[in-house]
Design a protein around this motif. Structure first.
Motif, short mmCIF file in Angstrom:
data_model
loop_
_atom_site.label_atom_id
_atom_site.label_comp_id
_atom_site.label_asym_id
_atom_site.label_seq_id
_atom_site.Cartn_x
_atom_site.Cartn_y
_atom_site.Cartn_z
N SER A 215 0.81 -1.22 0.00
CA SER A 215 0.00 0.00 0.00
C SER A 215 0.84 1.27 0.00
N TRP A 216 0.13 2.39 -0.05
CA TRP A 216 0.77 3.70 0.01
C TRP A 216 1.57 3.89 1.31
N LEU A 217 1.17 3.20 2.37
CA LEU A 217 1.84 3.36 3.65
C LEU A 217 3.29 2.87 3.59
N GLU A 218 3.56 1.83 2.78
CA GLU A 218 4.92 1.33 2.66
C GLU A 218 5.83 2.34 1.95
N VAL A 219 5.27 3.18 1.09
CA VAL A 219 6.06 4.24 0.46
C VAL A 219 6.50 5.22 1.53
N ARG A 220 5.58 5.61 2.38
CA ARG A 220 5.90 6.55 3.46
C ARG A 220 6.92 5.96 4.42
N ASP A 221 6.81 4.66 4.67
CA ASP A 221 7.72 4.00 5.61
C ASP A 221 9.05 3.58 5.00
N GLY A 222 9.18 3.72 3.68
CA GLY A 222 10.43 3.36 3.02
C GLY A 222 10.63 1.87 2.82
N THR A 223 9.55 1.10 2.81
CA THR A 223 9.66 -0.36 2.65
C THR A 223 8.98 -0.86 1.38
N ALA A 224 8.71 0.06 0.45
CA ALA A 224 7.96 -0.31 -0.76
C ALA A 224 8.69 -1.35 -1.60
N GLU A 225 10.01 -1.26 -1.70
CA GLU A 225 10.75 -2.21 -2.53
C GLU A 225 10.54 -3.64 -2.05
N ARG A 226 10.37 -3.81 -0.76
CA ARG A 226 10.14 -5.14 -0.19
C ARG A 226 8.69 -5.57 -0.37
N TYR A 227 7.75 -4.69 -0.05
CA TYR A 227 6.36 -5.10 0.05
C TYR A 227 5.58 -5.03 -1.26
N PHE A 228 6.10 -4.34 -2.27
CA PHE A 228 5.39 -4.25 -3.55
C PHE A 228 5.64 -5.47 -4.44
N ARG A 229 6.50 -6.38 -4.01
CA ARG A 229 6.77 -7.57 -4.82
C ARG A 229 5.51 -8.43 -4.93
N CYS A 230 5.29 -8.97 -6.11
CA CYS A 230 4.06 -9.74 -6.37
C CYS A 230 3.92 -10.96 -5.47
N ALA A 231 5.04 -11.57 -5.11
CA ALA A 231 4.97 -12.80 -4.31
C ALA A 231 4.84 -12.54 -2.82
N ASN A 232 4.98 -11.28 -2.42
CA ASN A 232 4.94 -10.96 -0.99
C ASN A 232 3.56 -11.26 -0.40
N ARG A 233 3.57 -11.77 0.82
CA ARG A 233 2.34 -12.15 1.51
C ARG A 233 2.25 -11.43 2.86
N LEU A 234 1.05 -11.02 3.19
CA LEU A 234 0.78 -10.44 4.50
C LEU A 234 -0.48 -11.10 5.03
N TYR A 235 -0.76 -10.94 6.30
CA TYR A 235 -1.96 -11.56 6.86
C TYR A 235 -2.51 -10.72 8.00
N ALA A 236 -3.78 -10.90 8.27
CA ALA A 236 -4.46 -10.17 9.34
C ALA A 236 -5.72 -10.93 9.72
N PRO A 237 -6.22 -10.74 10.94
CA PRO A 237 -7.49 -11.38 11.32
C PRO A 237 -8.63 -10.87 10.42
N PRO A 238 -9.61 -11.70 10.14
CA PRO A 238 -10.67 -11.30 9.21
C PRO A 238 -11.54 -10.14 9.69
N ASP A 239 -11.48 -9.82 10.98
CA ASP A 239 -12.26 -8.68 11.47
C ASP A 239 -11.43 -7.40 11.56
N TYR A 240 -10.20 -7.45 11.05
CA TYR A 240 -9.30 -6.30 11.10
C TYR A 240 -9.63 -5.34 9.95
N ALA A 241 -9.46 -4.04 10.19
CA ALA A 241 -9.67 -3.03 9.15
C ALA A 241 -8.66 -1.92 9.35
N ALA A 242 -8.23 -1.30 8.26
CA ALA A 242 -7.23 -0.23 8.34
C ALA A 242 -7.36 0.68 7.14
#
Length: 355
Positions: A215-242
């Motif tokens: 997301s746009w937040l990774e650009v602000r945090d300086g981690t976009a090169e890591r997290y914009f990769r197509c194979a990258n995976r993240l997870y969260a509880p199904p009731d989480y929202a942000a």
């Protein structure tokens, strides 16, 4: 449909195989350029075959979600004022929606959330590229005094309207594939079935849903090169929202639109992946052998100097002990690299037997 609402275009992803995941080995995987930012949950790189499906070209927008809220009395996102979005935000991706909210919208629309494999194929293409737009992220300021427009599109540290950043489009024409919002998928977060990392399997439960995209937040945090990769995976509880999580939907292809031919056959792609795996592992063998020999030589010199200092030059005992300790460290490093090489040799045998 609201007049400001961007129409939803279902992009046909043809049936066929694609490369999913990243080749990364515990302890030495980051020696490979293609896995520089990879995590163990992306392993192994493997071939998947999917039937044809239709995926929305963009994430669901505020305007699209508003129709769902109005027709179903579903609770609106908390950032909407008086239960409605600001007119200028019509084409922004809807955010602050949980997995349950996203799934409810998909069912109402006669669609569903994409699986991880469907999301990755649509946004990565069949060729295993690192980012939706290719294998190179973006040049930094030292390499490019004048930042090109394409770089500015990728490195946008704010939520943007869908469809205004063509530089982030995937090979299949999927827009906002990285850098706008993380996107919910249908899958529970789990290691891949052919993962060979038992500790990872033990650490995962069935209470997290998989997210994709970056997301746009990774650009602000300086981690976009890591997290914009197509194979990258993240997870969260199904009731989480942000404020950086949204979603897009998929649906089945009507029978009359199903392509008759397979876009990418499994066999040649599997052979390509095998050769790529073997090439990576043999590169690791060469590097670790070289590093092991170099560290052994340094260790022998340092430990030899330490023995000489202690036995012949007592006045240099402190320096000799220090040299011995450093030499022991290099000897340990040599052993580690020897183990790395042995592990790579075993993996070569495994890859050759698996394909």
């Amino acid at each position: 449909m609201n007049q400001n609402q961007k129409p939803t275009n279902g992009v046909l992803i043809p049936q066929g195989a694609f490369i999913m995941g990243t080749d990364i080995e515990a302890f030495y995987g980051t020696a490979l350029a293609t896995s520089e930012h990879a995590k163990l949950d992306e392993a192994p790189m493997h071939v998947r075959f999917l039937e044809a499906y239709l995926i929305e070209q963009y994430p669901v927008t505020n305007a699209e979600y508003a129709t769902f809220v109005q027709e179903t009395n579903h609770s609106p996102p908390p950032y909407w004022k008086n239960g409605d979005f600001a007119p200028e935000d019509a084409n922004l991706p809807v955010v602050h929606v949980s997995w349950h909210d996203s799934n409810a919208y998909a069912q109402w629309a006669g669609k569903r959330l994409p699986t991880e494999a469907e999301w990755e194929k649509a946004c990565r293409g069949p060729d295993g590229r690192i980012y939706p737009w290719g294998n190179v992220f973006v040049p930094d300021e030292s390499e490019s005094p004048e930042t090109p427009a394409e770089t500015l599109q990728i490195l946008t540290a704010s939520l943007t309207p869908v469809g205004v950043r063509p530089a982030t489009v995937s090979p299949y024409g999927i827009g906002d594939a990285a850098g706008n919002v993380w996107e919910w998928t249908a899958d529970w977060y789990q290691p891949y079935s052919d993962s060979n990392h038992p500790t990872l399997k033990q650490a995962v439960d069935d209470k997290q849903k998989a997210l994709r995209g970056g997301s746009w937040l990774e650009v602000r945090d300086g981690t976009a090169e890591r997290y914009f990769r197509c194979a990258n995976r993240l997870y969260a509880p199904p009731d989480y929202a942000a404020g950086n999580i949204g979603f897009r939907c998929v649906r089945e292809v009507p029978s009359e639109q199903v392509p008759e031919s397979v876009h990418v056959p499994v066999e040649p792609l599997a052979d390509y992946v095998k050769q790529r795996k073997l090439s990576n592992l043999r590169l690791l063998q060469k590097r670790t052998q070289k590093n092991s020999l170099k560290d052994t030589l340094i260790a022998v010199l340092l430990i030899g100097a330490a023995i000489y200092g202690i036995a012949v030059r007592p006045e240099l005992v402190l320096g000799a002990v220090t040299a011995g300790i450093i030499g022991a460290g290099f000897l340990f490093s040599a052993g580690v690299n020897f183990w790395r090489r042995w592990r790579a040799v075993q993996r070569v045998k495994q890859v050759e037997s698996d394909f």
